[in-house]
Design a protein around this motif. Structure first.
Motif, short mmCIF file in Angstrom:
data_model
loop_
_atom_site.label_atom_id
_atom_site.label_comp_id
_atom_site.label_asym_id
_atom_site.label_seq_id
_atom_site.Cartn_x
_atom_site.Cartn_y
_atom_site.Cartn_z
N TYR A 1 0.84 -1.20 0.00
CA TYR A 1 0.00 0.00 0.00
C TYR A 1 0.87 1.25 0.00
CZ TYR A 1 -3.40 3.38 1.86
OH TYR A 1 -4.19 4.48 2.07
N CYS A 2 1.92 1.27 0.84
CA CYS A 2 2.81 2.42 0.92
C CYS A 2 3.56 2.63 -0.39
CB CYS A 2 3.80 2.25 2.07
SG CYS A 2 3.05 2.36 3.71
N ASN A 3 4.03 1.54 -1.00
CA ASN A 3 4.73 1.65 -2.27
C ASN A 3 3.82 2.24 -3.35
OD1 ASN A 3 7.06 0.58 -1.19
ND2 ASN A 3 6.58 -1.52 -1.81
N ALA A 4 2.57 1.79 -3.35
CA ALA A 4 1.61 2.31 -4.33
C ALA A 4 1.38 3.79 -4.11
CB ALA A 4 0.29 1.53 -4.23
N MET A 5 1.24 4.19 -2.85
CA MET A 5 1.04 5.59 -2.52
C MET A 5 2.22 6.43 -3.00
SD MET A 5 -1.84 6.26 -1.03
CE MET A 5 -3.04 5.88 0.23
N GLY A 6 3.43 5.94 -2.75
CA GLY A 6 4.62 6.68 -3.15
C GLY A 6 4.70 6.85 -4.65
N GLU A 7 4.35 5.80 -5.38
CA GLU A 7 4.38 5.87 -6.84
C GLU A 7 3.33 6.83 -7.36
OE1 GLU A 7 3.69 2.81 -10.56
OE2 GLU A 7 4.60 2.07 -8.72
N CYS A 8 2.14 6.81 -6.77
CA CYS A 8 1.06 7.71 -7.21
C CYS A 8 1.43 9.16 -6.97
CB CYS A 8 -0.23 7.41 -6.44
SG CYS A 8 -1.02 5.87 -6.88
N GLY A 9 2.09 9.43 -5.84
CA GLY A 9 2.35 10.80 -5.45
C GLY A 9 3.60 11.41 -6.04
N HIS A 10 4.32 10.66 -6.88
CA HIS A 10 5.53 11.21 -7.49
C HIS A 10 5.15 12.40 -8.37
CE1 HIS A 10 9.49 11.48 -9.11
NE2 HIS A 10 9.09 11.25 -10.34
N HIS A 11 5.78 13.56 -8.11
CA HIS A 11 5.31 14.81 -8.70
C HIS A 11 5.58 14.91 -10.20
CE1 HIS A 11 5.75 16.48 -4.34
NE2 HIS A 11 4.72 15.67 -4.48
N PHE B 1 -1.90 11.44 3.67
CA PHE B 1 -2.34 12.74 3.14
C PHE B 1 -1.34 13.83 3.49
CE2 PHE B 1 -4.46 16.80 3.45
CZ PHE B 1 -5.33 16.83 2.38
N SER B 2 -0.96 14.63 2.48
CA SER B 2 -0.05 15.75 2.71
C SER B 2 -0.25 16.78 1.60
CB SER B 2 1.41 15.26 2.73
OG SER B 2 2.30 16.35 2.91
N ARG B 3 -0.59 18.00 1.98
CA ARG B 3 -0.76 19.07 0.99
C ARG B 3 0.61 19.48 0.45
NH1 ARG B 3 -4.03 20.61 5.38
NH2 ARG B 3 -6.27 20.53 4.91
N PRO B 4 0.72 19.98 -0.77
CA PRO B 4 -0.39 20.25 -1.69
C PRO B 4 -0.64 19.14 -2.71
CG PRO B 4 1.56 21.33 -2.50
CD PRO B 4 1.97 20.62 -1.23
N TYR B 5 0.27 18.16 -2.79
CA TYR B 5 0.17 17.18 -3.88
C TYR B 5 -0.38 15.82 -3.44
CZ TYR B 5 3.24 20.51 -6.24
OH TYR B 5 3.77 21.65 -6.79
N ASP B 6 0.00 15.38 -2.26
CA ASP B 6 -0.32 14.01 -1.84
C ASP B 6 -1.70 13.96 -1.18
OD1 ASP B 6 2.17 13.36 -2.81
OD2 ASP B 6 3.14 13.48 -0.85
N LEU B 7 -2.72 14.17 -1.99
CA LEU B 7 -4.09 14.24 -1.48
C LEU B 7 -4.70 12.84 -1.47
CD1 LEU B 7 -5.23 17.49 -3.35
CD2 LEU B 7 -4.11 17.27 -1.12
N VAL C 1 -7.07 6.06 -2.72
CA VAL C 1 -7.24 6.90 -3.90
C VAL C 1 -6.47 8.21 -3.74
CG1 VAL C 1 -9.37 7.98 -3.02
CG2 VAL C 1 -8.96 7.89 -5.49
N LEU C 2 -5.91 8.69 -4.82
CA LEU C 2 -5.26 10.01 -4.88
C LEU C 2 -6.21 10.93 -5.62
CD1 LEU C 2 -2.71 11.85 -4.55
CD2 LEU C 2 -1.99 11.01 -6.81
N LEU C 3 -6.56 12.07 -5.02
CA LEU C 3 -7.49 13.01 -5.64
C LEU C 3 -6.74 14.16 -6.32
CD1 LEU C 3 -10.50 13.45 -3.18
CD2 LEU C 3 -10.20 11.83 -5.06
N SER C 4 -7.40 14.73 -7.32
CA SER C 4 -6.82 15.85 -8.06
C SER C 4 -6.91 17.15 -7.28
CB SER C 4 -7.54 16.02 -9.40
OG SER C 4 -8.94 16.24 -9.18
#
Length: 234
Positions: free
Chosen positions: A6-16, A94-100, A165-168
């Motif tokens: 789950y953490c790996n998936a989150m990290g990959e999704c949140g890559h800017h 969750f972390s603003r501004p990108y990792d929503l 889920v990662l939101l826009s």
């Protein structure tokens, strides 16, 4: 094990620099502009000066293809599969501004509507969260301020049945239909991005060793016999 995945998936999704963040940068007007990338995607050449040149030449085409897929899916919204949300809340990552990052659970799978299939989100799905079930593409324009685009980052948690889920954009209040039956929140399927993201990640990765050697052999299969200075040829 599941938490690590789950953490790996989150990290990959949140890559800017990810394809997801490019998609999230598009407005609804951009998505509905069929010609957004017209004349902007260069033709892929037959020769390349380096492996980086080769890999970078495909990136604009992937972006354009992703936009085209989304454009088509938005016009097909009336026939899109959907489900109703039971709860949605901020995730620990969750972390603003990108990792929503959020996590949500479903009500019972929505009964099949004529022409619309039942839907349970899958990893890689791009979905629209809306407070009404859109009957047409222009419904999304009408409720744009209430519409959130989300990317499913992983599989459903087997213990609490929640999806990551990662939101826009930020959803400022947690949602719980059990507290207010009048409130509605739907997840409408748009497109699955797994294949395009894998290609994008491969093109952006720092490939070394055997992987890079394979690419060089494909680009220059007879390099030992070619004169020095000859460009890579696909």
């Amino acid at each position: 094990m599941q938490r690590d995945h789950y953490c790996n998936a989150m990290g990959e999704c949140g890559h800017h620099g990810s394809l997801i963040n490019i998609v999230f940068s598009w407005t609804l007007e951009d998505l509905l502009n069929e010609n957004l990338f017209k004349y902007q995607v260069p033709k892929i050449p037959r020769t390349f000066s380096s492996t980086n040149d080769y890999m970078n030449s495909f990136m604009p085409a992937i972006v354009e293809e992703t936009h085209s897929d989304l454009y088509s899916s938005l016009w097909s919204v009336p026939q899109a599969s959907f489900c109703e949300i039971r709860t949605m809340e901020i995730a620990k990552d969750f972390s603003r501004p990108y990792d929503l990052f959020y996590q949500f659970s479903l009500k019972n799978i929505t009964d099949e509507v004529y022409g619309v299939g039942k839907y349970e989100p899958q990893a890689g799905d791009l979905i629209a969260f809306t407070n009404i079930r859109p009957r047409g593409m222009y419904d999304l324009s009408r409720i744009e301020s209430y519409c959130h685009i989300g990317y499913i980052c992983g599989s459903k948690d087997e213990f609490n049945d929640e999806f990551p889920v990662l939101l826009s954009k930020e959803m400022y209040n947690n949602f719980d239909s059990r507290r207010n039956n009048a409130q509605k929140l739907y997840a409408v399927f748009l497109v699955n991005m797994t294949t395009n993201i894998r290609i994008w990640n491969a093109l952006n990765s720092e490939m070394e060793g055997s992987n890079m050697s394979i690419i060089k052999k494909v680009l220059q299969p007879y390099s030992m016999d070619l004169p020095s200075g000859l460009k890579f040829t696909a």
